[in-house]
Write a protein that holds these residues in place. Structure first.
Motif, PDB file in Angstrom:
ATOM      1  N   MET A  94       0.829  -1.208   0.000  1.00 17.05           N
ATOM      2  CA  MET A  94       0.000   0.000   0.000  1.00 17.05           C
ATOM      3  C   MET A  94       0.863   1.259   0.000  1.00 17.05           C
ATOM      4  O   MET A  94       0.571   2.221  -0.714  1.00 17.05           O
ATOM      5  CB  MET A  94      -0.942  -0.010   1.201  1.00 17.05           C
ATOM      6  CG  MET A  94      -2.030  -1.053   1.093  1.00 17.05           C
ATOM      7  SD  MET A  94      -3.054  -1.206   2.571  1.00 17.05           S
ATOM      8  CE  MET A  94      -3.648   0.444   2.790  1.00 17.05           C
ATOM      9  N   ILE A  95       1.922   1.262   0.783  1.00 17.46           N
ATOM     10  CA  ILE A  95       2.810   2.429   0.852  1.00 17.46           C
ATOM     11  C   ILE A  95       3.474   2.666  -0.505  1.00 17.46           C
ATOM     12  O   ILE A  95       3.517   3.795  -1.003  1.00 17.46           O
ATOM     13  CB  ILE A  95       3.868   2.249   1.959  1.00 17.46           C
ATOM     14  CG1 ILE A  95       3.195   2.323   3.337  1.00 17.46           C
ATOM     15  CG2 ILE A  95       4.971   3.294   1.833  1.00 17.46           C
ATOM     16  CD1 ILE A  95       4.094   1.951   4.483  1.00 17.46           C
ATOM     17  N   TYR A  96       3.975   1.601  -1.120  1.00 18.31           N
ATOM     18  CA  TYR A  96       4.647   1.744  -2.419  1.00 18.31           C
ATOM     19  C   TYR A  96       3.663   2.156  -3.507  1.00 18.31           C
ATOM     20  O   TYR A  96       3.983   2.991  -4.351  1.00 18.31           O
ATOM     21  CB  TYR A  96       5.370   0.452  -2.798  1.00 18.31           C
ATOM     22  CG  TYR A  96       6.754   0.357  -2.203  1.00 18.31           C
ATOM     23  CD1 TYR A  96       7.878   0.691  -2.945  1.00 18.31           C
ATOM     24  CD2 TYR A  96       6.946  -0.063  -0.895  1.00 18.31           C
ATOM     25  CE1 TYR A  96       9.146   0.618  -2.404  1.00 18.31           C
ATOM     26  CE2 TYR A  96       8.210  -0.141  -0.337  1.00 18.31           C
ATOM     27  CZ  TYR A  96       9.309   0.199  -1.098  1.00 18.31           C
ATOM     28  OH  TYR A  96      10.571   0.139  -0.558  1.00 18.31           O
ATOM     29  N   ALA A  97       2.463   1.599  -3.492  1.00 22.36           N
ATOM     30  CA  ALA A  97       1.462   1.956  -4.501  1.00 22.36           C
ATOM     31  C   ALA A  97       1.042   3.423  -4.352  1.00 22.36           C
ATOM     32  O   ALA A  97       0.839   4.119  -5.350  1.00 22.36           O
ATOM     33  CB  ALA A  97       0.247   1.043  -4.384  1.00 22.36           C
ATOM     34  N   GLY A  98       0.931   3.874  -3.126  1.00 19.79           N
ATOM     35  CA  GLY A  98       0.494   5.240  -2.882  1.00 19.79           C
ATOM     36  C   GLY A  98       1.529   6.303  -3.201  1.00 19.79           C
ATOM     37  O   GLY A  98       1.182   7.450  -3.471  1.00 19.79           O
ATOM     38  N   SER A  99       2.792   5.965  -3.187  1.00 22.67           N
ATOM     39  CA  SER A  99       3.843   6.966  -3.422  1.00 22.67           C
ATOM     40  C   SER A  99       4.481   6.847  -4.812  1.00 22.67           C
ATOM     41  O   SER A  99       5.349   7.643  -5.152  1.00 22.67           O
ATOM     42  CB  SER A  99       4.917   6.850  -2.342  1.00 22.67           C
ATOM     43  OG  SER A  99       5.490   5.562  -2.362  1.00 22.67           O
ATOM     44  N   LYS A 100       4.033   5.904  -5.620  1.00 22.15           N
ATOM     45  CA  LYS A 100       4.666   5.659  -6.929  1.00 22.15           C
ATOM     46  C   LYS A 100       4.585   6.870  -7.857  1.00 22.15           C
ATOM     47  O   LYS A 100       5.598   7.284  -8.426  1.00 22.15           O
ATOM     48  CB  LYS A 100       4.033   4.441  -7.597  1.00 22.15           C
ATOM     49  CG  LYS A 100       4.620   4.135  -8.960  1.00 22.15           C
ATOM     50  CD  LYS A 100       4.012   2.905  -9.564  1.00 22.15           C
ATOM     51  CE  LYS A 100       2.624   3.216 -10.024  1.00 22.15           C
ATOM     52  NZ  LYS A 100       2.017   2.184 -10.860  1.00 22.15           N
ATOM     53  N   ASP A 101       3.404   7.437  -8.027  1.00 20.96           N
ATOM     54  CA  ASP A 101       3.251   8.548  -8.965  1.00 20.96           C
ATOM     55  C   ASP A 101       4.070   9.765  -8.560  1.00 20.96           C
ATOM     56  O   ASP A 101       4.685  10.420  -9.400  1.00 20.96           O
ATOM     57  CB  ASP A 101       1.781   8.923  -9.111  1.00 20.96           C
ATOM     58  CG  ASP A 101       0.996   7.875  -9.877  1.00 20.96           C
ATOM     59  OD1 ASP A 101       1.611   7.138 -10.681  1.00 20.96           O
ATOM     60  OD2 ASP A 101      -0.223   7.774  -9.669  1.00 20.96           O
ATOM     61  N   ARG A 102       4.096  10.063  -7.290  1.00 21.13           N
ATOM     62  CA  ARG A 102       4.885  11.206  -6.820  1.00 21.13           C
ATOM     63  C   ARG A 102       6.366  10.974  -7.077  1.00 21.13           C
ATOM     64  O   ARG A 102       7.078  11.876  -7.517  1.00 21.13           O
ATOM     65  CB  ARG A 102       4.657  11.446  -5.335  1.00 21.13           C
ATOM     66  CG  ARG A 102       5.426  12.655  -4.841  1.00 21.13           C
ATOM     67  CD  ARG A 102       5.253  12.885  -3.347  1.00 21.13           C
ATOM     68  NE  ARG A 102       5.923  14.061  -2.894  1.00 21.13           N
ATOM     69  CZ  ARG A 102       7.232  14.160  -2.692  1.00 21.13           C
ATOM     70  NH1 ARG A 102       8.018  13.140  -2.937  1.00 21.13           N
ATOM     71  NH2 ARG A 102       7.767  15.285  -2.263  1.00 21.13           N
ATOM     72  N   PHE A 103       6.835   9.771  -6.828  1.00 18.90           N
ATOM     73  CA  PHE A 103       8.248   9.475  -7.044  1.00 18.90           C
ATOM     74  C   PHE A 103       8.610   9.555  -8.525  1.00 18.90           C
ATOM     75  O   PHE A 103       9.654  10.084  -8.888  1.00 18.90           O
ATOM     76  CB  PHE A 103       8.603   8.096  -6.475  1.00 18.90           C
ATOM     77  CG  PHE A 103      10.046   7.735  -6.649  1.00 18.90           C
ATOM     78  CD1 PHE A 103      11.054   8.562  -6.181  1.00 18.90           C
ATOM     79  CD2 PHE A 103      10.408   6.558  -7.283  1.00 18.90           C
ATOM     80  CE1 PHE A 103      12.382   8.234  -6.349  1.00 18.90           C
ATOM     81  CE2 PHE A 103      11.734   6.222  -7.453  1.00 18.90           C
ATOM     82  CZ  PHE A 103      12.723   7.061  -6.986  1.00 18.90           C
ATOM     83  N   LYS A 104       7.728   9.050  -9.396  1.00 22.72           N
ATOM     84  CA  LYS A 104       7.989   9.127 -10.824  1.00 22.72           C
ATOM     85  C   LYS A 104       8.089  10.576 -11.295  1.00 22.72           C
ATOM     86  O   LYS A 104       8.873  10.894 -12.191  1.00 22.72           O
ATOM     87  CB  LYS A 104       6.902   8.383 -11.601  1.00 22.72           C
ATOM     88  CG  LYS A 104       7.079   6.885 -11.579  1.00 22.72           C
ATOM     89  CD  LYS A 104       5.958   6.136 -12.234  1.00 22.72           C
ATOM     90  CE  LYS A 104       5.692   6.528 -13.636  1.00 22.72           C
ATOM     91  NZ  LYS A 104       4.639   5.712 -14.277  1.00 22.72           N
ATOM     92  N   ARG A 105       7.320  11.464 -10.701  1.00 25.64           N
ATOM     93  CA  ARG A 105       7.411  12.879 -11.066  1.00 25.64           C
ATOM     94  C   ARG A 105       8.758  13.478 -10.662  1.00 25.64           C
ATOM     95  O   ARG A 105       9.254  14.410 -11.303  1.00 25.64           O
ATOM     96  CB  ARG A 105       6.275  13.671 -10.415  1.00 25.64           C
ATOM     97  CG  ARG A 105       4.952  13.482 -11.133  1.00 25.64           C
ATOM     98  CD  ARG A 105       3.922  14.501 -10.672  1.00 25.64           C
ATOM     99  NE  ARG A 105       3.642  14.459  -9.250  1.00 25.64           N
ATOM    100  CZ  ARG A 105       2.704  13.710  -8.669  1.00 25.64           C
ATOM    101  NH1 ARG A 105       1.948  12.929  -9.411  1.00 25.64           N
ATOM    102  NH2 ARG A 105       2.515  13.751  -7.380  1.00 25.64           N
TER     103      ARG A 105
END
Length: 110
Positions: A94-105
């Protein structure tokens, strides 16, 4: 989730200078921060990359892939991986799924 400055610096080295073949990123839950866990030297291959991903923990990674097209042209693509094995903890997924888009940016060029 904060992103450590080293993450962006290592990615820029991979992208611009072609210093690394891959980078594996890890979320430090206690610090609530994304950090670089491992870098693969330019001489390493895809097998080394897959071996660096843990069997029961989530990770993010980027891989610099060189290939030759049918027209015999040398090309390069940088791939982003969100590694989330079935055996990982649900909280971690859940933590990784929730922060993926922000990290990709944060990683310009993905």
């Amino acid at each position: 989730m904060a992103v450590h400055n080293d993450c962006e610096l290592k990615f820029l080295e991979l992208k611009a200078k072609r210093t690394y073949r891959f980078i594996v990123f890890k979320i430090e839950e206690k610090q609530k921060q994304l950090v670089v866990e491992k870098v693969g030297e330019r001489t390493t291959g895809y097998e080394d990359f897959t071996a660096s991903l843990p069997a029961d923990e989530c990770r993010y990674a980027v891989y610099d892939f060189d290939f030759v097209t049918e027209e015999n042209s040398q090309k390069r693509r940088i791939f982003f991986f969100a590694w989330s094995p079935d055996t990982a903890r649900v909280r971690s997924k859940m933590i990784y799924a929730g922060s993926k888009d922000r990290f990709k940016r944060e990683l310009d060029g993905i």
